[in-house]
Design a protein around this motif. Sequence first.
Motif, PDB file in Angstrom:
ATOM      1  N   GLN A  49       0.841  -1.210   0.000  1.00 20.25           N
ATOM      2  CA  GLN A  49       0.000   0.000   0.000  1.00 20.25           C
ATOM      3  C   GLN A  49       0.875   1.258   0.000  1.00 20.25           C
ATOM      4  O   GLN A  49       0.561   2.241  -0.675  1.00 20.25           O
ATOM      5  N   GLU A  50       1.975   1.198   0.744  1.00 23.10           N
ATOM      6  CA  GLU A  50       2.905   2.343   0.754  1.00 23.10           C
ATOM      7  C   GLU A  50       3.542   2.550  -0.625  1.00 23.10           C
ATOM      8  O   GLU A  50       3.751   3.685  -1.053  1.00 23.10           O
ATOM      9  N   ILE A  51       3.854   1.445  -1.284  1.00 26.31           N
ATOM     10  CA  ILE A  51       4.445   1.539  -2.635  1.00 26.31           C
ATOM     11  C   ILE A  51       3.436   2.191  -3.582  1.00 26.31           C
ATOM     12  O   ILE A  51       3.781   3.075  -4.375  1.00 26.31           O
ATOM     13  N   ALA A  52       2.163   1.764  -3.494  1.00 24.20           N
ATOM     14  CA  ALA A  52       1.128   2.326  -4.376  1.00 24.20           C
ATOM     15  C   ALA A  52       0.984   3.824  -4.143  1.00 24.20           C
ATOM     16  O   ALA A  52       0.831   4.613  -5.092  1.00 24.20           O
ATOM     17  N   SER A  53       1.073   4.212  -2.884  1.00 23.95           N
ATOM     18  CA  SER A  53       0.957   5.623  -2.533  1.00 23.95           C
ATOM     19  C   SER A  53       2.159   6.418  -3.065  1.00 23.95           C
ATOM     20  O   SER A  53       2.001   7.503  -3.650  1.00 23.95           O
ATOM     21  N   ALA A  54       3.353   5.861  -2.912  1.00 25.05           N
ATOM     22  CA  ALA A  54       4.557   6.514  -3.446  1.00 25.05           C
ATOM     23  C   ALA A  54       4.499   6.595  -4.976  1.00 25.05           C
ATOM     24  O   ALA A  54       4.908   7.592  -5.580  1.00 25.05           O
ATOM     25  N   PHE A  55       3.976   5.570  -5.589  1.00 25.79           N
ATOM     26  CA  PHE A  55       3.859   5.508  -7.056  1.00 25.79           C
ATOM     27  C   PHE A  55       2.982   6.659  -7.557  1.00 25.79           C
ATOM     28  O   PHE A  55       3.313   7.355  -8.515  1.00 25.79           O
ATOM     29  N   GLY A  60       2.035  10.365 -10.532  1.00 23.68           N
ATOM     30  CA  GLY A  60       0.646  10.737 -10.823  1.00 23.68           C
ATOM     31  C   GLY A  60      -0.113   9.620 -11.517  1.00 23.68           C
ATOM     32  O   GLY A  60      -1.050   9.870 -12.280  1.00 23.68           O
ATOM     33  N   ARG A  61       0.309   8.384 -11.255  1.00 23.25           N
ATOM     34  CA  ARG A  61      -0.337   7.233 -11.902  1.00 23.25           C
ATOM     35  C   ARG A  61      -0.804   6.238 -10.846  1.00 23.25           C
ATOM     36  O   ARG A  61      -0.246   6.176  -9.769  1.00 23.25           O
ATOM     37  N   ASP A  62      -1.814   5.466 -11.219  1.00 23.44           N
ATOM     38  CA  ASP A  62      -2.332   4.449 -10.302  1.00 23.44           C
ATOM     39  C   ASP A  62      -1.620   3.120 -10.574  1.00 23.44           C
ATOM     40  O   ASP A  62      -1.670   2.603 -11.690  1.00 23.44           O
ATOM     41  N   LEU A  63      -0.951   2.597  -9.551  1.00 22.50           N
ATOM     42  CA  LEU A  63      -0.163   1.373  -9.725  1.00 22.50           C
ATOM     43  C   LEU A  63      -1.029   0.205 -10.207  1.00 22.50           C
ATOM     44  O   LEU A  63      -0.651  -0.539 -11.118  1.00 22.50           O
ATOM     45  N   VAL A  64      -2.210   0.046  -9.618  1.00 19.59           N
ATOM     46  CA  VAL A  64      -3.078  -1.075 -10.009  1.00 19.59           C
ATOM     47  C   VAL A  64      -3.513  -0.939 -11.471  1.00 19.59           C
ATOM     48  O   VAL A  64      -3.507  -1.916 -12.227  1.00 19.59           O
ATOM     49  N   ASP A  65      -3.856   0.297 -11.890  1.00 18.43           N
ATOM     50  CA  ASP A  65      -4.228   0.507 -13.298  1.00 18.43           C
ATOM     51  C   ASP A  65      -3.075   0.146 -14.225  1.00 18.43           C
ATOM     52  O   ASP A  65      -3.272  -0.467 -15.288  1.00 18.43           O
ATOM     53  N   ASP A  66      -1.854   0.524 -13.838  1.00 19.25           N
ATOM     54  CA  ASP A  66      -0.685   0.193 -14.666  1.00 19.25           C
ATOM     55  C   ASP A  66      -0.465  -1.316 -14.729  1.00 19.25           C
ATOM     56  O   ASP A  66      -0.147  -1.862 -15.795  1.00 19.25           O
ATOM     57  N   LEU A  67      -0.636  -1.992 -13.602  1.00 21.82           N
ATOM     58  CA  LEU A  67      -0.476  -3.459 -13.595  1.00 21.82           C
ATOM     59  C   LEU A  67      -1.497  -4.093 -14.534  1.00 21.82           C
ATOM     60  O   LEU A  67      -1.180  -4.986 -15.303  1.00 21.82           O
ATOM     61  N   LYS A  68      -2.730  -3.578 -14.472  1.00 20.09           N
ATOM     62  CA  LYS A  68      -3.787  -4.134 -15.330  1.00 20.09           C
ATOM     63  C   LYS A  68      -3.500  -3.901 -16.807  1.00 20.09           C
ATOM     64  O   LYS A  68      -3.808  -4.747 -17.636  1.00 20.09           O
TER      65      LYS A  68
END
Length: 319
Positions: A49-55, A60-68
């Motif tokens: 969760q911390e990584i997603a927040s730092a990302f 300015g991008r959503d980590l989960v969206d990028d993974l998808k």
Amino acid sequence: QYTRGTVTAFAPFDARADAEALRKAMKGLGTDEDTVLTILTTRNNAQRQEIASAFKTLFGRDLVDDLKSELTGKFETLMVSLMRPAYIFDAHALKHAIKGAGTNEKVLTEILASRTPAEVQNIKQVYQQEYEADLEDKITGETSGHFQRLLVVLLQANRDPDVGVDEALVEQDAQVLFRAGELKWGTDEEKFITILGTRSVSHLRRVFDKYMTISGFQIEETIDRETSGDLEKLLLAVVKCIRSVPAYFAETLYYSMKGAGTDDDTLIRVMVSRSEVDLLDIRREFRKNFAKSLYQMIQKDTSGDYRKALLLLCGGDDD
């Protein structure tokens, strides 16, 4: 609270450095899947969760969206699943189990039979927050009969606390179950639902022993003979989880991979949801009960980056 997981907090941890490594791995043409799977399977959920927040802060991008958008298939499902906090993960699985045509009773059974009362309370709360809907209403809308009643009992999350065992009540409950099943023409399912759904874990373990003494049968054999369909599966799951949650999940994993084809949804759900809870115990039970290690079975049954990631979550071989 849980110390038997295969995934624990990674140290030294640097959310920013991980976020940068993930961005680099997914930027431009092609994706460096190894970096993605190594980082996400070796950090615990709080760190992810911390990584997603730092990302988001850095790019300015959503980590989960990028993974998808960068990953595909089962590997994508697994990586995205790892990014969901535990209660959101369970709430999401339940929502999908009751969404659309047909209900996935298997998911309802697995989650509600195996989670502690405190976990069930948290799942209900998160479900309400995430989906602005009442989980119990949704489940009763999609299920019926005794199966529905036992799910509702489990959703109340009011199992007696584990404080000492009253031997007189153990004897009484065992007799009630015996009369409600083996001794009766037809079955009084309500007695099974009430006792199995509300008594404490240590009490029920004694009841199962006493039941065996009185009837000459394991309680599982009686449930198998006296009930059928979804109710039977749910009652058996409750009994197995009372006896041993890790043994229940070891069996669930085994059957997700046994025979032709793999039930990847179940495999992913169990590996992700138990990786920080009791996967070490599940591995031990797996080895004891199925004459091979969980690691070997995953290795034989899956392939590619999906396999690499599952093996990292598994955390080692037991042979």
